[in-house]
Enzyme design. Structure first.
Site, PDB file in Angstrom:
ATOM      1  N   LYS A  13     -57.794  12.992  70.905  1.00 17.66           N
ATOM      2  CA  LYS A  13     -58.586  11.754  70.831  1.00 17.66           C
ATOM      3  C   LYS A  13     -60.028  11.973  71.301  1.00 17.66           C
ATOM      4  CE  LYS A  13     -55.899   9.374  73.628  1.00 17.66           C
ATOM      5  NZ  LYS A  13     -54.893  10.398  73.995  1.00 17.66           N
ATOM      6  N   ARG A  88     -53.701   1.303  77.675  1.00 15.77           N
ATOM      7  CA  ARG A  88     -52.578   2.229  77.839  1.00 15.77           C
ATOM      8  C   ARG A  88     -51.310   1.500  78.232  1.00 15.77           C
ATOM      9  NH1 ARG A  88     -55.709   7.194  79.063  1.00 15.77           N
ATOM     10  NH2 ARG A  88     -54.364   8.995  79.301  1.00 15.77           N
ATOM     11  N   ARG A 122     -56.615  23.766  77.146  1.00 16.23           N
ATOM     12  CA  ARG A 122     -57.860  22.991  77.148  1.00 16.23           C
ATOM     13  C   ARG A 122     -58.767  23.386  78.314  1.00 16.23           C
ATOM     14  NH1 ARG A 122     -57.630  16.560  76.751  1.00 16.23           N
ATOM     15  NH2 ARG A 122     -56.532  16.667  78.727  1.00 16.23           N
ATOM     16  N   ARG A 155     -58.741  20.955  83.715  1.00 12.59           N
ATOM     17  CA  ARG A 155     -58.506  19.683  84.417  1.00 12.59           C
ATOM     18  C   ARG A 155     -57.277  19.805  85.313  1.00 12.59           C
ATOM     19  NH1 ARG A 155     -58.773  14.855  80.027  1.00 12.59           N
ATOM     20  NH2 ARG A 155     -57.005  14.239  81.306  1.00 12.59           N
ATOM     21  N   ARG A 166     -47.328  13.201  82.326  1.00 13.24           N
ATOM     22  CA  ARG A 166     -48.198  12.383  81.471  1.00 13.24           C
ATOM     23  C   ARG A 166     -47.503  12.028  80.160  1.00 13.24           C
ATOM     24  NH1 ARG A 166     -53.027  16.172  81.036  1.00 13.24           N
ATOM     25  NH2 ARG A 166     -54.112  14.577  79.863  1.00 13.24           N
TER      26      ARG A 166
HETATM   27  P1  AMP Z   1     -57.323  10.807  79.851  1.00 11.90           P
HETATM   28  O1  AMP Z   1     -58.582  11.541  80.065  1.00 11.90           O
HETATM   29  O2  AMP Z   1     -57.437   9.692  78.854  1.00 11.90           O
HETATM   30  O3  AMP Z   1     -56.137  11.698  79.586  1.00 11.90           O
HETATM   31  O4  AMP Z   1     -57.001  10.059  81.249  1.00 11.90           O
HETATM   32  C1  AMP Z   1     -56.834  10.798  82.438  1.00 11.90           C
HETATM   33  C2  AMP Z   1     -56.143   9.946  83.472  1.00 11.90           C
HETATM   34  O5  AMP Z   1     -56.944   8.818  83.811  1.00 11.90           O
HETATM   35  C3  AMP Z   1     -54.792   9.367  83.090  1.00 11.90           C
HETATM   36  O6  AMP Z   1     -53.741  10.295  83.221  1.00 11.90           O
HETATM   37  C4  AMP Z   1     -54.683   8.225  84.089  1.00 11.90           C
HETATM   38  O7  AMP Z   1     -54.403   8.703  85.388  1.00 11.90           O
HETATM   39  C5  AMP Z   1     -56.123   7.702  84.108  1.00 11.90           C
HETATM   40  N1  AMP Z   1     -56.338   6.681  83.054  1.00 11.90           N
HETATM   41  C6  AMP Z   1     -57.132   6.810  81.980  1.00 11.90           C
HETATM   42  N2  AMP Z   1     -57.109   5.688  81.233  1.00 11.90           N
HETATM   43  C7  AMP Z   1     -56.265   4.840  81.850  1.00 11.90           C
HETATM   44  C8  AMP Z   1     -55.783   3.541  81.560  1.00 11.90           C
HETATM   45  N3  AMP Z   1     -56.190   2.871  80.450  1.00 11.90           N
HETATM   46  N4  AMP Z   1     -54.922   2.964  82.417  1.00 11.90           N
HETATM   47  C9  AMP Z   1     -54.511   3.612  83.536  1.00 11.90           C
HETATM   48  N5  AMP Z   1     -54.892   4.853  83.869  1.00 11.90           N
HETATM   49  C10 AMP Z   1     -55.764   5.473  83.029  1.00 11.90           C
END
Ligand code: AMP
Length: 208
Positions: A13, A88, A122, A155, A166
């Site tokens: 994404k 989410r 990644r 990360r 996740r």
């Molecule tokens: P991402 O970079 O989108 O994979 O997000 C990394 C982390 O940020 C996730 O694993 C959550 O811990 C937190 N996070 C990101 N977006 C959300 C969301 N919409 N709701 C809750 N936690 C989020």
């Protein structure tokens, strides 16, 4: 154009949103990036969410929604946006409906083995935000960002343990959003296999 990018972690994404934001001239709003910015700047929000992100759990809805509301109120989001990683959960999606209208929710689909391979390989550049992959999208100079030359890092939530969590969190809390948006008639499924350019091409066609 108001777009939502849905799909499991590792579906690509962020990479596609990076291409799409330039092609469509709209901001790429990634809640994960916003949280990571707070963590880097050691804000009170950053300190609060650091462990949650490292474990791959979700930040509480109220905190996330507040942050997104503020971001969407900024000028550059008035003509459209790509929301990457938000909503989410169903409560987040219901709140978003009250804030703004969504034109299209793109559901990026990829097989589990591919997701794990993508996430574990990644590498990211903290300053530029660029995303690389050791195998599929390597930088020109190993370990260095093409744009800034800064060192690439992994990360903390791309470790195997956090990845497994996740994916489970995604299945339980986020996957129900696919039906949520399908029932509203705005969902498009996109096969997230192939090169970023191929996936973006499918995305563009689906939107148009
Ligand atoms: P991402 O970079 O989108 O994979 O997000 C990394 C982390 O940020 C996730 O694993 C959550 O811990 C937190 N996070 C990101 N977006 C959300 C969301 N919409 N709701 C809750 N936690 C989020």
């Amino acid at each position: 154009m108001r777009l939502i990018f849905l799909g499991p972690p590792g579906a690509g994404k962020g990479t596609i949103a990076d291409i799409a934001k330039d092609a469509f001239s709209i901001p790429h709003i990634s809640t994960g990036d916003l949280f990571r910015m707070h963590i880097r700047s050691e804000t009170s929000l950053g300190k609060r969410v650091k462990q949650i992100l490292a474990a791959g759990d979700l930040v509480p809805d109220s905190v996330t929604i507040e942050m997104v509301k503020e971001r969407l109120a900024e000028d550059d989001a008035s003509a459209g946006f790509i929301l990457d990683g938000f909503p989410r959960t169903i409560p987040q999606a219901e709140t978003l409906e009250k804030i703004t209208h969504i034109d299209c929710a793109l559901n990026f689909e990829a097989p589990r083995e591919m997701i794990i391979k993508r996430l574990s390989g990644r590498r990211v550049a903290k300053q530029s935000g660029r995303i690389y992959h050791l195998e599929y999208n390597p930088p020109k100079v190993p370990g260095k960002c093409d744009l800034t030359g800064e060192p690439l890092i992994q990360r903390p939530d791309d470790t195997e343990e956090a990845i497994v969590n996740r994916l489970e969190v995604y299945q339980q809390q986020t996957a129900p959003l696919i039906d949520f948006y399908r029932s509203k008639g705005v969902l498009k499924d996109i096969s997230a296999t192939g090169t970023p350019e191929e996936i973006f091409q499918r995305t563009r066609e689906a939107i148009e």
